[in-house]
Enzyme design. Structure first.
Site, short mmCIF file in Angstrom:
data_model
loop_
_atom_site.label_atom_id
_atom_site.label_comp_id
_atom_site.label_asym_id
_atom_site.label_seq_id
_atom_site.Cartn_x
_atom_site.Cartn_y
_atom_site.Cartn_z
N ASN A 35 -2.71 12.92 -3.64
CA ASN A 35 -3.83 13.57 -4.51
C ASN A 35 -4.19 14.91 -4.18
O ASN A 35 -4.44 15.84 -4.85
CB ASN A 35 -4.71 12.62 -4.41
CG ASN A 35 -4.62 11.41 -5.38
OD1 ASN A 35 -3.89 11.42 -6.30
ND2 ASN A 35 -5.31 10.41 -4.88
N ASP A 44 -1.71 9.73 -10.15
CA ASP A 44 -1.64 8.59 -11.17
C ASP A 44 -0.28 8.35 -11.61
O ASP A 44 0.27 7.24 -11.78
CB ASP A 44 -2.30 9.02 -12.38
CG ASP A 44 -3.94 9.32 -12.12
OD1 ASP A 44 -4.35 8.35 -11.29
OD2 ASP A 44 -4.64 9.56 -13.08
N ASP A 102 0.86 -1.34 0.01
CA ASP A 102 -0.01 -0.01 -0.08
C ASP A 102 0.79 1.36 0.00
O ASP A 102 1.81 1.37 0.96
CB ASP A 102 -0.78 0.09 1.28
CG ASP A 102 -1.89 1.16 1.27
OD1 ASP A 102 -3.18 0.86 0.86
OD2 ASP A 102 -1.58 2.06 1.88
N HIS A 147 -4.82 14.83 -8.85
CA HIS A 147 -5.00 13.26 -9.30
C HIS A 147 -3.86 12.97 -10.33
O HIS A 147 -3.42 11.87 -10.32
CB HIS A 147 -6.34 13.16 -9.44
CG HIS A 147 -7.32 13.21 -8.47
ND1 HIS A 147 -7.31 11.94 -7.47
CD2 HIS A 147 -8.01 14.02 -8.03
CE1 HIS A 147 -8.25 12.37 -6.69
NE2 HIS A 147 -8.73 13.54 -6.80
N GLU A 161 -4.88 2.35 -4.30
CA GLU A 161 -3.31 2.23 -4.13
C GLU A 161 -2.87 1.04 -3.60
O GLU A 161 -1.64 1.17 -3.04
CB GLU A 161 -2.83 3.74 -3.12
CG GLU A 161 -3.25 3.50 -1.89
CD GLU A 161 -4.64 4.15 -1.65
OE1 GLU A 161 -4.78 4.72 -0.18
OE2 GLU A 161 -5.45 4.20 -2.31
#
Length: 527
Positions: A394, A403, A386, A399, A429
């Site tokens: 973010n 990404d 994770d 975002h 994630e």
């Protein structure tokens, strides 16, 4: 009467000559044109030699014209035979031995006719008939040998044309039927004259049959379109079609292959002859193509050669009585379609952002992987990964940057994948790695390698701004930390939560689940 017969001969000669020119001009359109032109030219010559015979001539001239007619006779017989072969099979090309036979026999006959005044084995006697420009002719033994040879060829030609008529469609049957009728007319007239030259008081009425033959052939060429359909349709369709077509008889022997079929077959069998006709089909066709045909039809897909995918359709061939004649195997190149399907199937199991496998594929592949491990008794390691503080990334950078971080972490995980491993993005994630054969010690080493590689990432997001992501990793081993996929994933998740709670950017190995205490059997004292 003599002038009328001479006119009939001349008309037949002229008409056949015109038809020979018409057929010759169309020789590039169909292989039948050349043979048909030769047949017309031979009939023209045969008829032309009969024109002077209807007027008073001396016995030597009569004999010379008779000898000359052998050129037309032999030419028409050989041409009709070749025409029948081409009409029945547009791919027919006479083999070398047959070419020699069809050339040498006529040359020997012509040599015998040229030397007949010395041996009289062709014409035994030529006697004038009183009060008419006709002669009584007695045929010699060589003439009858030549006649038997000619009629053997004609019988073979008629048999092939009859077979083509029987198996042909409506237009083809009409055209081939006209050829049969034309050949039978002139043959019948010639048989009558040869059997008894004096049956018409010494008059040779063969030109009448020649004229009828020429008229029927002219109708076939000019009105019915003989040269436009017979036999170019089969060649144009089968030889130029891109699908591979192989025809196999009931005994399993290849009887026909088109150009595409020969090409495809050689990709599978490079040592195959240029023309595989006559070879056993089992040599290069699959058992499925040659097996049972329920309902007379079978369709399937086949990787014929590496990277070459075919859609194969097998159709049974039966005659009108339902008897098995063989089968037609048609293969169509669907490589592009197969590749597109494979691409779409792969995209369906891939995460579009990171390129890793998605949760759907993970569930299916993991179940299969664990079944294999259970069969061998090997352990399976699980890493639950994770990204730390991903929401903060973010919220702070947007975002798009999030990404980009996901893609970079996925790249590290994909680089850590070994043969047999399974890597997937299972959530926003969150990632999971399944490592077959990894025990607890090996799993901890692999997990630390993944964590360190992710910690070394340096993702530029703007001028002077960079993101350095870290990950937390939870480890578990099946069957030590769980009896099935659900149990071992839950153990890895608990270890991941422990890593998060312990400060993140670390690896935590799950602990063995607690075992229930074994109760000692109680004893009750006797009363």
């Amino acid at each position: 009467m003599d002038e009328v017969l001479a006119l009939a001969f001349a008309t037949s000669a002229l008409l056949n000559a015109v038809l020979a020119v018409l057929a010759w001009r169309r020789r590039s359109a169909t292989p039948a044109a050349t043979a048909l032109a030769a047949a017309f030219a031979s009939l023209a010559l045969w008829s032309a030699t009969g024109v002077p015979l209807n007027f008073p001539v001396s016995p030597p001239v009569h004999a010379a014209l008779t000898y000359g007619s052998f050129v037309g006779i032999l030419g028409s017989v050989v041409s009709l035979y070749l025409l029948s072969r081409v009409v029945a099979d547009p791919h027919y090309r006479p083999p070398r031995g047959q070419v020699v036979h069809l050339a040498v026999v006529p040359l020997l006959v012509l040599a015998a006719a040229a030397t007949d005044p010395w041996h009289h084995l062709v014409l035994t006697r030529v006697t004038p008939i009183p009060q008419a420009p006709w002669f009584e002719v007695r045929w010699g033994p060589l003439f009858w040998v030549h006649t038997l040879w000619c009629y053997a060829l004609l019988t073979s030609a008629f048999a092939r044309l009859l077979h083509a008529w029987w198996r042909g469609s409506g237009p083809v049957r009409r055209q081939v039927g006209l050829l049969l009728l034309a050949g039978l007319v002139c043959t019948a007239g010639n048989v009558v004259v040869i059997s008894d030259p004096a049956v018409f008081s010494g008059r040779d009425l063969t030109p009448l049959s020649f004229t009828l033959t020429a008229l029927i052939d002219a109708y076939a060429v000019l009105r019915v379109g003989l040269l436009r359909v017979v036999p170019i349709a089969r060649a144009a369709v089968l030889e130029n079609v891109r699908d591979a077509i192989v025809v196999v008889d009931a005994g399993g022997t290849v009887v026909d292959v088109n150009a595409a079929g020969r090409t495809y077959l050689r990709t599978r069998c490079p040592d195959l002859p240029v023309d595989p006709v006559g070879l056993p089909a089992a040599r290069f066709l699959t058992a499925r193509a040659l097996g049972d045909l329920p309902g007379g039809y079978l369709s399937y897909e086949l990787e014929h050669a590496s990277g070459l995918h075919l859609d194969v359709q097998v159709t049974a061939l039966r005659d009108r009585r339902g008897r098995d004649l063989g089968r037609v195997v048609v293969g169509r190149d669907i490589t592009e379609v197969a590749q597109l399907r494979a691409q779409l199937a792969e995209e369906a199991v891939r995460d579009p952002l990171t390129g890793l496998h998605n949760r759907r594929h993970f569930d299916t592949a993991a179940a299969q992987l664990l079944r294999c491990a259970a069969a061998t008794g090997d352990p399976v390691g699980v890493l639950a990964v994770d990204i730390d503080h991903f929401k903060r990334v973010n919220d702070t950078h947007g975002h798009a940057v999030g990404d980009l971080v996901l893609v970079e972490v996925a790249r590290v995980l994909a680089a850590a994948e070994r043969r047999g491993d399974l890597v997937a993005r299972t959530g926003g994630e969150e990632f999971v790695l399944l490592l077959p054969g990894a025990d607890e010690e090996a799993l901890a080493v692999r997990a630390e390698q993944v964590r360190a590689a992710c910690a070394a990432l340096d993702v530029p997001v703007a001028a002077g701004t960079r993101v350095r992501p870290t990950v937390s990793v939870g480890c578990a081993v099946l069957p030590h930390h769980g009896a099935d996929l659900t149990g071992v994933l839950a153990a890895a998740d608990r270890a991941l939560y422990a890593a998060k709670a312990g400060g993140r950017d670390r690896v935590v190995v799950a602990t063995a689940p607690p075992t229930a205490p074994v109760e000692e059997p109680r004893t009750t004292p006797a009363p």
